[in-house]
Design a protein around this motif. Sequence first.
Motif, PDB file in Angstrom:
ATOM      1  N   HIS A 173      18.213  -2.846  -0.754  1.00 47.80           N
ATOM      2  CA  HIS A 173      16.867  -3.436  -0.769  1.00 47.80           C
ATOM      3  C   HIS A 173      16.567  -4.109  -2.103  1.00 47.80           C
ATOM      4  O   HIS A 173      15.400  -4.289  -2.460  1.00 47.80           O
ATOM      5  N   ALA A 174      17.618  -4.499  -2.829  1.00 45.91           N
ATOM      6  CA  ALA A 174      17.436  -5.042  -4.172  1.00 45.91           C
ATOM      7  C   ALA A 174      16.557  -6.289  -4.178  1.00 45.91           C
ATOM      8  O   ALA A 174      15.842  -6.551  -5.148  1.00 45.91           O
ATOM      9  N   ASP A 175      16.593  -7.049  -3.091  1.00 49.21           N
ATOM     10  CA  ASP A 175      15.790  -8.276  -3.030  1.00 49.21           C
ATOM     11  C   ASP A 175      14.302  -7.994  -2.859  1.00 49.21           C
ATOM     12  O   ASP A 175      13.485  -8.908  -2.945  1.00 49.21           O
ATOM     13  N   GLN A 176      13.927  -6.726  -2.639  1.00 49.93           N
ATOM     14  CA  GLN A 176      12.522  -6.375  -2.447  1.00 49.93           C
ATOM     15  C   GLN A 176      11.925  -5.602  -3.618  1.00 49.93           C
ATOM     16  O   GLN A 176      10.754  -5.232  -3.572  1.00 49.93           O
ATOM     17  N   LEU A 177      12.699  -5.344  -4.650  1.00 51.84           N
ATOM     18  CA  LEU A 177      12.284  -4.399  -5.681  1.00 51.84           C
ATOM     19  C   LEU A 177      11.515  -5.022  -6.835  1.00 51.84           C
ATOM     20  O   LEU A 177      10.931  -4.303  -7.643  1.00 51.84           O
ATOM     21  N   LYS A 178      11.494  -6.333  -6.961  1.00 57.69           N
ATOM     22  CA  LYS A 178      10.833  -6.964  -8.092  1.00 57.69           C
ATOM     23  C   LYS A 178       9.353  -6.599  -8.134  1.00 57.69           C
ATOM     24  O   LYS A 178       8.606  -6.842  -7.186  1.00 57.69           O
ATOM     25  N   GLY A 179       8.951  -5.988  -9.245  1.00 57.19           N
ATOM     26  CA  GLY A 179       7.549  -5.611  -9.424  1.00 57.19           C
ATOM     27  C   GLY A 179       7.105  -4.429  -8.597  1.00 57.19           C
ATOM     28  O   GLY A 179       5.923  -4.073  -8.610  1.00 57.19           O
ATOM     29  N   LYS A 180       8.032  -3.779  -7.867  1.00 54.47           N
ATOM     30  CA  LYS A 180       7.667  -2.667  -6.984  1.00 54.47           C
ATOM     31  C   LYS A 180       7.577  -1.376  -7.783  1.00 54.47           C
ATOM     32  O   LYS A 180       8.548  -0.941  -8.401  1.00 54.47           O
ATOM     33  N   LYS A 181       6.404  -0.746  -7.750  1.00 57.27           N
ATOM     34  CA  LYS A 181       6.241   0.549  -8.390  1.00 57.27           C
ATOM     35  C   LYS A 181       6.803   1.642  -7.491  1.00 57.27           C
ATOM     36  O   LYS A 181       6.623   1.611  -6.277  1.00 57.27           O
ATOM     37  N   MET A 182       7.456   2.596  -8.120  1.00 58.64           N
ATOM     38  CA  MET A 182       8.053   3.720  -7.392  1.00 58.64           C
ATOM     39  C   MET A 182       8.175   4.897  -8.341  1.00 58.64           C
ATOM     40  O   MET A 182       8.101   4.742  -9.563  1.00 58.64           O
ATOM     41  N   THR A 193       0.816  -1.218   0.000  1.00 56.25           N
ATOM     42  CA  THR A 193       0.000   0.000   0.000  1.00 56.25           C
ATOM     43  C   THR A 193       0.851   1.269   0.000  1.00 56.25           C
ATOM     44  O   THR A 193       0.297   2.369  -0.006  1.00 56.25           O
ATOM     45  N   TYR A 194       2.175   1.134   0.013  1.00 54.90           N
ATOM     46  CA  TYR A 194       3.054   2.309  -0.052  1.00 54.90           C
ATOM     47  C   TYR A 194       3.599   2.486  -1.466  1.00 54.90           C
ATOM     48  O   TYR A 194       3.989   1.520  -2.124  1.00 54.90           O
ATOM     49  N   PHE A 195       3.616   3.733  -1.900  1.00 55.99           N
ATOM     50  CA  PHE A 195       4.133   4.110  -3.220  1.00 55.99           C
ATOM     51  C   PHE A 195       5.328   5.024  -2.979  1.00 55.99           C
ATOM     52  O   PHE A 195       5.169   6.223  -2.756  1.00 55.99           O
ATOM     53  N   GLU A 227       0.298  11.985 -12.841  1.00 57.84           N
ATOM     54  CA  GLU A 227       1.134  10.908 -13.371  1.00 57.84           C
ATOM     55  C   GLU A 227       1.203   9.733 -12.396  1.00 57.84           C
ATOM     56  O   GLU A 227       1.187   8.568 -12.810  1.00 57.84           O
ATOM     57  N   MET A 228       1.290  10.030 -11.106  1.00 56.91           N
ATOM     58  CA  MET A 228       1.345   8.963 -10.104  1.00 56.91           C
ATOM     59  C   MET A 228       0.060   8.148 -10.104  1.00 56.91           C
ATOM     60  O   MET A 228       0.100   6.914 -10.067  1.00 56.91           O
ATOM     61  N   GLU A 229      -1.063   8.827 -10.122  1.00 62.12           N
ATOM     62  CA  GLU A 229      -2.356   8.126 -10.100  1.00 62.12           C
ATOM     63  C   GLU A 229      -2.500   7.233 -11.336  1.00 62.12           C
ATOM     64  O   GLU A 229      -2.907   6.071 -11.233  1.00 62.12           O
ATOM     65  N   LYS A 230      -2.133   7.769 -12.493  1.00 64.38           N
ATOM     66  CA  LYS A 230      -2.240   7.004 -13.739  1.00 64.38           C
ATOM     67  C   LYS A 230      -1.321   5.780 -13.703  1.00 64.38           C
ATOM     68  O   LYS A 230      -1.720   4.679 -14.086  1.00 64.38           O
ATOM     69  N   TYR A 231      -0.091   5.980 -13.217  1.00 63.06           N
ATOM     70  CA  TYR A 231       0.867   4.865 -13.199  1.00 63.06           C
ATOM     71  C   TYR A 231       0.454   3.783 -12.202  1.00 63.06           C
ATOM     72  O   TYR A 231       0.613   2.598 -12.467  1.00 63.06           O
ATOM     73  N   TRP A 232      -0.080   4.194 -11.067  1.00 62.33           N
ATOM     74  CA  TRP A 232      -0.522   3.233 -10.051  1.00 62.33           C
ATOM     75  C   TRP A 232      -1.639   2.343 -10.591  1.00 62.33           C
ATOM     76  O   TRP A 232      -1.696   1.147 -10.296  1.00 62.33           O
ATOM     77  N   LYS A 233      -2.507   2.917 -11.406  1.00 64.54           N
ATOM     78  CA  LYS A 233      -3.677   2.176 -11.899  1.00 64.54           C
ATOM     79  C   LYS A 233      -3.348   1.284 -13.096  1.00 64.54           C
ATOM     80  O   LYS A 233      -4.156   0.437 -13.465  1.00 64.54           O
ATOM     81  N   ALA A 254      -5.998  13.200   0.942  1.00 65.79           N
ATOM     82  CA  ALA A 254      -7.364  13.704   0.773  1.00 65.79           C
ATOM     83  C   ALA A 254      -8.137  12.903  -0.264  1.00 65.79           C
ATOM     84  O   ALA A 254      -9.360  12.787  -0.182  1.00 65.79           O
ATOM     85  N   ASN A 255      -7.429  12.349  -1.248  1.00 64.39           N
ATOM     86  CA  ASN A 255      -8.057  11.587  -2.336  1.00 64.39           C
ATOM     87  C   ASN A 255      -7.488  10.172  -2.332  1.00 64.39           C
ATOM     88  O   ASN A 255      -6.448   9.912  -2.936  1.00 64.39           O
ATOM     89  N   GLN A 256      -8.140   9.283  -1.622  1.00 63.54           N
ATOM     90  CA  GLN A 256      -7.629   7.937  -1.435  1.00 63.54           C
ATOM     91  C   GLN A 256      -7.644   7.151  -2.750  1.00 63.54           C
ATOM     92  O   GLN A 256      -8.678   7.026  -3.390  1.00 63.54           O
ATOM     93  N   GLU A 257      -6.474   6.640  -3.131  1.00 63.34           N
ATOM     94  CA  GLU A 257      -6.359   5.839  -4.345  1.00 63.34           C
ATOM     95  C   GLU A 257      -5.788   4.453  -4.049  1.00 63.34           C
ATOM     96  O   GLU A 257      -5.366   3.749  -4.959  1.00 63.34           O
ATOM     97  N   GLY A 258      -5.751   4.102  -2.764  1.00 60.55           N
ATOM     98  CA  GLY A 258      -5.265   2.779  -2.391  1.00 60.55           C
ATOM     99  C   GLY A 258      -3.788   2.728  -2.069  1.00 60.55           C
ATOM    100  O   GLY A 258      -3.218   1.645  -1.910  1.00 60.55           O
ATOM    101  N   PHE A 259      -3.148   3.877  -1.973  1.00 62.03           N
ATOM    102  CA  PHE A 259      -1.732   3.886  -1.619  1.00 62.03           C
ATOM    103  C   PHE A 259      -1.399   5.140  -0.822  1.00 62.03           C
ATOM    104  O   PHE A 259      -2.144   6.136  -0.837  1.00 62.03           O
ATOM    105  N   THR A 260      -0.266   5.064  -0.131  1.00 63.72           N
ATOM    106  CA  THR A 260       0.282   6.198   0.616  1.00 63.72           C
ATOM    107  C   THR A 260       1.661   6.514   0.067  1.00 63.72           C
ATOM    108  O   THR A 260       2.523   5.631   0.030  1.00 63.72           O
ATOM    109  N   PRO A 261       1.908   7.743  -0.386  1.00 65.07           N
ATOM    110  CA  PRO A 261       3.268   8.085  -0.832  1.00 65.07           C
ATOM    111  C   PRO A 261       4.256   7.987   0.328  1.00 65.07           C
ATOM    112  O   PRO A 261       3.945   8.372   1.447  1.00 65.07           O
ATOM    113  N   PHE A 262       5.414   7.447   0.045  1.00 64.89           N
ATOM    114  CA  PHE A 262       6.485   7.370   1.047  1.00 64.89           C
ATOM    115  C   PHE A 262       7.677   8.150   0.506  1.00 64.89           C
ATOM    116  O   PHE A 262       8.185   7.851  -0.570  1.00 64.89           O
ATOM    117  N   LEU A 263       8.105   9.175   1.232  1.00 65.56           N
ATOM    118  CA  LEU A 263       9.110  10.113   0.735  1.00 65.56           C
ATOM    119  C   LEU A 263      10.522   9.721   1.178  1.00 65.56           C
ATOM    120  O   LEU A 263      10.770   9.509   2.359  1.00 65.56           O
TER     121      LEU A 263
END
Length: 391
Positions: free
Chosen positions: A113-122, A62-64, A384-390, A86-95
């Motif tokens: 963290h290379a072992d955790q990055l497969k398929g991870k959107k960022m 759930t973190y982006f 762009e973030m919303e579009k990419y997440w979806k 304010a506009n829930q899209e199913g994720f929380t940005p992590f800075l």
Amino acid sequence: MKKYSFYPLFIAVGLFLVFLFLPKSWLENAISDHKAKLAATELNPLMFQGDYMQRKILSDPTYFPIYGSSELSRFDPFHPSNYFAANQEGFTPFLYGRGGTQSLIQFMNLAAHADQLKGKKMVIILSPQWFHKEGIGEGHFSSNYSMLQGYGLAFNHTIKPELKKEAIRRLLQFDVIKRDTVLTALYRDEIAPSKYNHLKAEAVRPIALMKKKLLEKKDRYYTLLGGKQRHRHDNPDLVKDKSWAQLEHEAEKYAKKRANNNPYLIDNRYYKRKIAPMEKKLRNYKKDTSFVESVEYNDFQMLLDLLKDAKAEPLFISIPVNGRWYDYTGFPKGDRNQYYKKIKRQVETAGFPIADFSDHEYDPYFTKDTMHIAWKGWVYLDKEMEKYWKQ
């Protein structure tokens, strides 16, 4: 004769041993999910230079994550952390980022963290000012360098050996690395194997392992006890349930009140403090500057190679400079355009998508100061973030 009590010393030693040998799992169990939620916007350097909280975040779908530099601290109602709260899209940005967290710092962090990055959107935000001829300087590198990640790289068997060697060769150019004789011994054995280097590395390896374990324990304590919430300048009513066109309009209105005392549409307070006192001296002072030739491109390529090998799914954001101000300082427009094209080509050649905002150099209120995206710029990034997440 004066009597001395050793009880305080015994207590201090006892507490130190408790802290030292307290099981790591106990500390981790005490770190709540709420702590992770707070960390998402803290922009805490101790967290950036650590391991545990980022590992926790990357394991949560759930973190982006958004990786960048100093622009991430330019909070306003349209900042991704505020907009998506304010506009829930199913994720929380992590800075992740502050001034000086350029390609090499991002590489070291993501390599850990290379072992955790497969398929991870960022999202990875690219700043033109990283690409000065010398790339990241000693000051920015040393202030953002993580000793834990430095030692972690020495023991990292996840990333490709050639990429690891290339990174080590680059790291050995920095004084903060060269001063660490234990780490340097491990690094030199990796890139220049010889009987002498190997014996030296084997002699210090137990010390290095112990040091790494202590740094991991220290990271858990910082995670448990540290952190401070920032003032995010949020205003949910201003951004909630608005169309993108409405958000652009609201961002312009919001910014116009805060950037009306100068011809560059820079934030009033920034202009008054940083520019006005020396504005005349700054005319044409960047006429000989360039972003086209830089060591940073090689550092950035290592980051691209790492992400590609790890099968991560980054969206890169190419942000513009403030065109009005850069024209005033004499920075050649043709050179800026070459940079935008070069960085876009480098990302696309690696097979990753890039949102290119370079045509917004003169777009009013796209940047907050001379180079940092904010206000209307955040609206474009949110979209762009919303579009990419979806996708």
